[in-house]
Write a protein that holds these residues in place. Structure first.
Motif, mmCIF file in Angstrom:
data_model
loop_
_atom_site.group_PDB
_atom_site.id
_atom_site.type_symbol
_atom_site.label_atom_id
_atom_site.label_comp_id
_atom_site.label_asym_id
_atom_site.label_seq_id
_atom_site.Cartn_x
_atom_site.Cartn_y
_atom_site.Cartn_z
ATOM 1 N N TYR A 1 0.854 -1.194 0.000
ATOM 2 C CA TYR A 1 0.000 0.000 0.000
ATOM 3 C C TYR A 1 0.886 1.239 0.000
ATOM 4 C CZ TYR A 1 1.029 0.620 4.990
ATOM 5 O OH TYR A 1 1.663 0.817 6.187
ATOM 6 N N TYR A 2 0.289 2.341 -0.392
ATOM 7 C CA TYR A 2 0.983 3.630 -0.337
ATOM 8 C C TYR A 2 -0.021 4.679 0.113
ATOM 9 C CZ TYR A 2 3.489 7.844 -1.712
ATOM 10 O OH TYR A 2 4.112 9.075 -1.699
ATOM 11 N N LYS A 3 0.390 5.516 1.060
ATOM 12 C CA LYS A 3 -0.497 6.565 1.573
ATOM 13 C C LYS A 3 0.151 7.916 1.383
ATOM 14 C CE LYS A 3 -3.190 8.036 5.601
ATOM 15 N NZ LYS A 3 -3.623 7.724 6.972
ATOM 16 N N GLU A 4 -0.626 8.847 0.833
ATOM 17 C CA GLU A 4 -0.169 10.222 0.627
ATOM 18 C C GLU A 4 -1.333 11.142 0.973
ATOM 19 O OE1 GLU A 4 2.460 12.298 -2.770
ATOM 20 O OE2 GLU A 4 0.510 11.571 -3.456
ATOM 21 N N GLU A 5 -1.251 11.780 2.149
ATOM 22 C CA GLU A 5 -2.354 12.597 2.676
ATOM 23 C C GLU A 5 -3.614 11.737 2.772
ATOM 24 O OE1 GLU A 5 -2.417 16.023 0.116
ATOM 25 O OE2 GLU A 5 -0.614 16.876 1.043
ATOM 26 N N GLU B 1 -10.557 -3.522 4.820
ATOM 27 C CA GLU B 1 -10.812 -3.706 6.241
ATOM 28 C C GLU B 1 -9.503 -3.875 7.016
ATOM 29 O OE1 GLU B 1 -13.203 -3.630 9.475
ATOM 30 O OE2 GLU B 1 -13.806 -3.333 7.380
ATOM 31 N N ILE B 2 -8.563 -4.621 6.444
ATOM 32 C CA ILE B 2 -7.259 -4.801 7.088
ATOM 33 C C ILE B 2 -6.561 -3.454 7.266
ATOM 34 C CG2 ILE B 2 -4.923 -5.724 6.737
ATOM 35 C CD1 ILE B 2 -6.265 -8.154 5.373
ATOM 36 N N LEU B 3 -6.575 -2.636 6.207
ATOM 37 C CA LEU B 3 -5.907 -1.337 6.292
ATOM 38 C C LEU B 3 -6.651 -0.374 7.211
ATOM 39 C CD1 LEU B 3 -4.667 -0.818 2.609
ATOM 40 C CD2 LEU B 3 -3.433 -1.732 4.577
ATOM 41 N N LYS B 4 -7.952 -0.528 7.340
ATOM 42 C CA LYS B 4 -8.704 0.270 8.317
ATOM 43 C C LYS B 4 -8.267 -0.089 9.735
ATOM 44 C CE LYS B 4 -12.992 1.149 5.756
ATOM 45 N NZ LYS B 4 -14.454 0.835 5.673
ATOM 46 N N ASN B 5 -8.129 -1.392 9.985
ATOM 47 C CA ASN B 5 -7.717 -1.845 11.309
ATOM 48 C C ASN B 5 -6.294 -1.412 11.639
ATOM 49 O OD1 ASN B 5 -10.201 -3.089 11.680
ATOM 50 N ND2 ASN B 5 -9.482 -5.079 10.930
ATOM 51 N N MET B 6 -5.489 -1.192 10.610
ATOM 52 C CA MET B 6 -4.116 -0.731 10.820
ATOM 53 C C MET B 6 -4.046 0.789 10.963
ATOM 54 S SD MET B 6 -2.148 -3.125 8.005
ATOM 55 C CE MET B 6 -0.600 -2.235 8.215
ATOM 56 N N GLY B 7 -5.165 1.477 10.738
ATOM 57 C CA GLY B 7 -5.176 2.934 10.801
ATOM 58 C C GLY B 7 -4.690 3.608 9.533
ATOM 59 N N ILE B 8 -4.541 2.841 8.452
ATOM 60 C CA ILE B 8 -4.080 3.405 7.169
ATOM 61 C C ILE B 8 -5.245 4.072 6.441
ATOM 62 C CG2 ILE B 8 -2.949 2.901 4.974
ATOM 63 C CD1 ILE B 8 -1.205 2.473 7.486
ATOM 64 N N ILE B 9 -6.412 3.425 6.468
ATOM 65 C CA ILE B 9 -7.621 3.957 5.836
ATOM 66 C C ILE B 9 -8.554 4.478 6.926
ATOM 67 C CG2 ILE B 9 -9.712 3.325 4.563
ATOM 68 C CD1 ILE B 9 -8.095 1.352 2.971
ATOM 69 N N ASN B 10 -9.132 5.662 6.679
ATOM 70 C CA ASN B 10 -10.150 6.194 7.587
ATOM 71 C C ASN B 10 -11.336 6.699 6.767
ATOM 72 O OD1 ASN B 10 -9.586 8.960 6.737
ATOM 73 N ND2 ASN B 10 -7.732 8.822 8.011
ATOM 74 N N ASN C 1 -12.128 9.511 5.767
ATOM 75 C CA ASN C 1 -11.812 10.574 4.804
ATOM 76 C C ASN C 1 -10.910 10.104 3.667
ATOM 77 O OD1 ASN C 1 -13.226 12.594 6.297
ATOM 78 N ND2 ASN C 1 -11.496 12.714 7.725
ATOM 79 N N SER C 2 -10.531 8.833 3.681
ATOM 80 C CA SER C 2 -9.570 8.330 2.700
ATOM 81 C C SER C 2 -10.197 8.201 1.310
ATOM 82 C CB SER C 2 -9.028 6.965 3.133
ATOM 83 O OG SER C 2 -8.305 7.061 4.343
ATOM 84 N N ILE C 3 -9.407 8.541 0.312
ATOM 85 C CA ILE C 3 -9.755 8.273 -1.096
ATOM 86 C C ILE C 3 -8.939 7.061 -1.502
ATOM 87 C CG2 ILE C 3 -9.753 9.168 -3.445
ATOM 88 C CD1 ILE C 3 -9.750 12.002 -2.190
ATOM 89 N N VAL C 4 -9.621 5.928 -1.700
ATOM 90 C CA VAL C 4 -8.935 4.650 -1.903
ATOM 91 C C VAL C 4 -8.880 4.300 -3.393
ATOM 92 C CG1 VAL C 4 -8.900 2.194 -1.351
ATOM 93 C CG2 VAL C 4 -9.680 3.857 0.366
ATOM 94 N N THR C 5 -7.690 3.954 -3.867
ATOM 95 C CA THR C 5 -7.473 3.489 -5.236
ATOM 96 C C THR C 5 -6.888 2.084 -5.172
ATOM 97 O OG1 THR C 5 -7.032 5.732 -6.049
ATOM 98 C CG2 THR C 5 -6.243 3.909 -7.407
ATOM 99 N N THR C 6 -7.534 1.157 -5.860
ATOM 100 C CA THR C 6 -7.066 -0.234 -5.862
ATOM 101 C C THR C 6 -6.332 -0.540 -7.161
ATOM 102 O OG1 THR C 6 -8.941 -0.892 -4.483
ATOM 103 C CG2 THR C 6 -7.737 -2.648 -5.607
ATOM 104 N N ILE C 7 -5.125 -1.087 -7.028
ATOM 105 C CA ILE C 7 -4.268 -1.407 -8.176
ATOM 106 C C ILE C 7 -3.993 -2.901 -8.192
ATOM 107 C CG2 ILE C 7 -2.050 -0.982 -9.301
ATOM 108 C CD1 ILE C 7 -1.874 1.655 -7.724
ATOM 109 N N PHE C 8 -4.262 -3.555 -9.325
ATOM 110 C CA PHE C 8 -3.854 -4.941 -9.535
ATOM 111 C C PHE C 8 -2.606 -4.954 -10.412
ATOM 112 C CE2 PHE C 8 -7.945 -7.691 -8.896
ATOM 113 C CZ PHE C 8 -7.915 -7.382 -7.544
ATOM 114 N N CYS C 9 -1.568 -5.633 -9.951
ATOM 115 C CA CYS C 9 -0.356 -5.856 -10.724
ATOM 116 C C CYS C 9 -0.398 -7.298 -11.217
ATOM 117 C CB CYS C 9 0.883 -5.617 -9.860
ATOM 118 S SG CYS C 9 1.042 -3.941 -9.235
ATOM 119 N N ILE C 10 -0.597 -7.479 -12.513
ATOM 120 C CA ILE C 10 -0.865 -8.802 -13.086
ATOM 121 C C ILE C 10 0.318 -9.220 -13.966
ATOM 122 C CG2 ILE C 10 -2.434 -10.162 -14.508
ATOM 123 C CD1 ILE C 10 -4.643 -8.181 -13.798
#
Length: 243
Positions: free
Chosen positions: A50-54, A130-139, A141-150
């Motif tokens: 994951y990567y978090k920026e603001e 949900e995992i990242l929410k429990n880690m405090g990464i997502i809240n 106010n988060s704008i979440v982008t999901t990336i698949f590397c295939i």
């Protein structure tokens, strides 16, 4: 897994170019930078990174597939492991090693393995969040982008001949995969890589039409069925004497 994602990121970031349509150069550079800076520690079981920026959080999940017959996961991988083990058994002081991967590579296998693996990861996206929410990464106010590397790890690549030219087939060239992506609201970005020649393509909602122009239907795709030969030269230097 962290190691596989590390390898993927190292490879795509040193690729000569990404297929990404016109006017997407700056955005592709941004995505490559996000991949490089992403967190992917060994203790992070899911997602792979994951990567978090603001307020922006990028979920990064990597998976592999190939165009061989499904067999204990992958006949392609089973055969590569077998050949590697056989090569490591070579004991002669100096010897040339020959072998062959006993696989046949077809688009039916390519499509089946790609879609099954894709669907298996797609249904876990809510769990990744949900995992990242429990880690405090997502809240909230988060704008979440999901990336698949295939990553297509088929030996010698998944290749067709079209207009008297050789083409490496990436998922972004296949109509069936573009349909999957278009119908997947929880997935935002796909970065595809062929292990053969390190060819990379980038797909998001804004450039779906770019790929639709040259999409190939299932009945238009016939992979070259390679019978990969393996050769190696082994030298045992344990008994070498320096005069």
């Amino acid at each position: 897994m962290a190691k596989e994602l590390d390898n993927f990121i190292n490879n795509v970031c040193c690729a000569d170019e990404w297929i990404a349509g016109p006017e997407n150069h700056d955005f592709v550079l941004k995505m490559a930078d996000i991949l490089r800076k992403s967190y992917r520690g060994d203790e992070l079981k899911r997602p792979d990174g994951y990567y978090k920026e603001e307020n922006n959080v990028y979920i990064i999940e990597h998976f592999e597939f190939d165009s061989s017959k499904p067999f204990k996961g992958s006949l392609n991988k089973v055969e590569l492991d077998r050949v590697n083990k056989d090569f490591n058994k070579v004991q002669n002081t100096q010897s040339i090693y020959h072998n062959q991967l006993n696989c046949n590579y077809t688009y039916d296998f390519y499509k089946k393995r790609l879609e099954e693996t894709y669907n298996n990861h797609y249904k876990k996206i809510d769990g990744y969040k949900e995992i990242l929410k429990n880690m405090g990464i997502i809240n909230d106010n988060s704008i979440v982008t999901t990336i698949f590397c295939i990553e297509d790890t088929s030996a010698l690549g998944s290749i067709i001949y079209k207009d008297n030219m050789q083409h490496i087939i990436l998922p972004t060239r296949c109509r069936s995969f573009l349909d999957l992506f278009e119908q997947a609201p929880d997935l935002d970005i796909v970065i595809c890589r062929s292990e053969y020649r390190n060819q990379v393509s980038f797909l998001d909602r804004n450039i779906l039409d770019y790929y639709r122009k040259d999409q190939l239907k299932d009945d238009e795709i016939k992979l070259v069925d390679w019978e990969p030969k393996v050769a190696g030269f082994a030298i045992n230097i344990s008994n070498y004497k320096n005069d």
